[in-house]
Write a protein that holds these residues in place. Sequence first.
Motif, short mmCIF file in Angstrom:
data_model
loop_
_atom_site.label_atom_id
_atom_site.label_comp_id
_atom_site.label_asym_id
_atom_site.label_seq_id
_atom_site.Cartn_x
_atom_site.Cartn_y
_atom_site.Cartn_z
N SER A 81 -7.70 73.91 82.20
CA SER A 81 -7.82 74.54 83.51
C SER A 81 -6.64 75.43 83.86
N THR A 110 -14.07 68.01 82.56
CA THR A 110 -13.95 69.42 82.91
C THR A 110 -15.07 69.82 83.85
N GLU A 112 -15.79 73.14 83.63
CA GLU A 112 -16.13 74.38 82.94
C GLU A 112 -17.19 74.10 81.88
N ALA A 156 -22.25 79.00 84.21
CA ALA A 156 -21.88 79.42 82.85
C ALA A 156 -22.85 80.45 82.30
#
Length: 247
Positions: A81, A110, A112, A156
């Motif tokens: 991060s 995470t 992400e 994403a």
Amino acid sequence: HFNLLSSQTVVDNIAFPMRLAGNQDAKAIRTRVDELLQRVGLTAHANKYPSQLSGGQKQRVGIARALANRPSILLCDEATSALDPQTTASVLDLLAEINRELKLTIVLITHEMDVVRRVCDRVAVLDAGRIVEHGSVADVFLHPQHATTRRFVNEALPEEAAGEHLRYENVPGRILRLSFRGEATWSPTLGRVTRETGVDFNILAGRIDRIKDLPYGQLTLAMQGDNVDAALHALRDAGIEVEELAR
């Protein structure tokens, strides 16, 4: 944060947990430290202090330190991060190498989803402290079921954003999403099936990428003709996942 000891060199930071665990053999500690420095690519930086390192180098020291006492599980909490995209890629490559070569289980926390897609085998999605969805990364990415998962995946993969099909409400035909995995990603199955069944199709969105080492593709398309059902049956027989999107 990397949480390195600012007054200690890279060598001493990596050696610290071994000393905490009661290892007093200086030679054995240095041998293990040198081995870890080589693995994380920091041999040339052994005697530097944290203030002399880049963010990616600091993270590599943190990884080496975590491996020092030969754990059975490596816990990585938001390991990328604080890093720029290029450094993130190199750290993820290192984690994948550790997982593959040391056979070490890595638990990666995470937000992400691209990080999950690149290095993970399985994923669990938490919402308000509860696991709301879990499974293989490919299954969860290609067919997210829970609203929280869809939100993460859509961040994403913005072209797959929720409500995408609303853009196609005036497009003639049936709106379909085809998902390909593995070798099917490279096979001209769609062209063959449409020729054999005589249906027409119009590609509305699509992508080809990889989930870890698995190639995959997704196409959103409109299909028309008298034999659409036969075409869908043939696609499914060929191992392609077919989802009909509501308008």
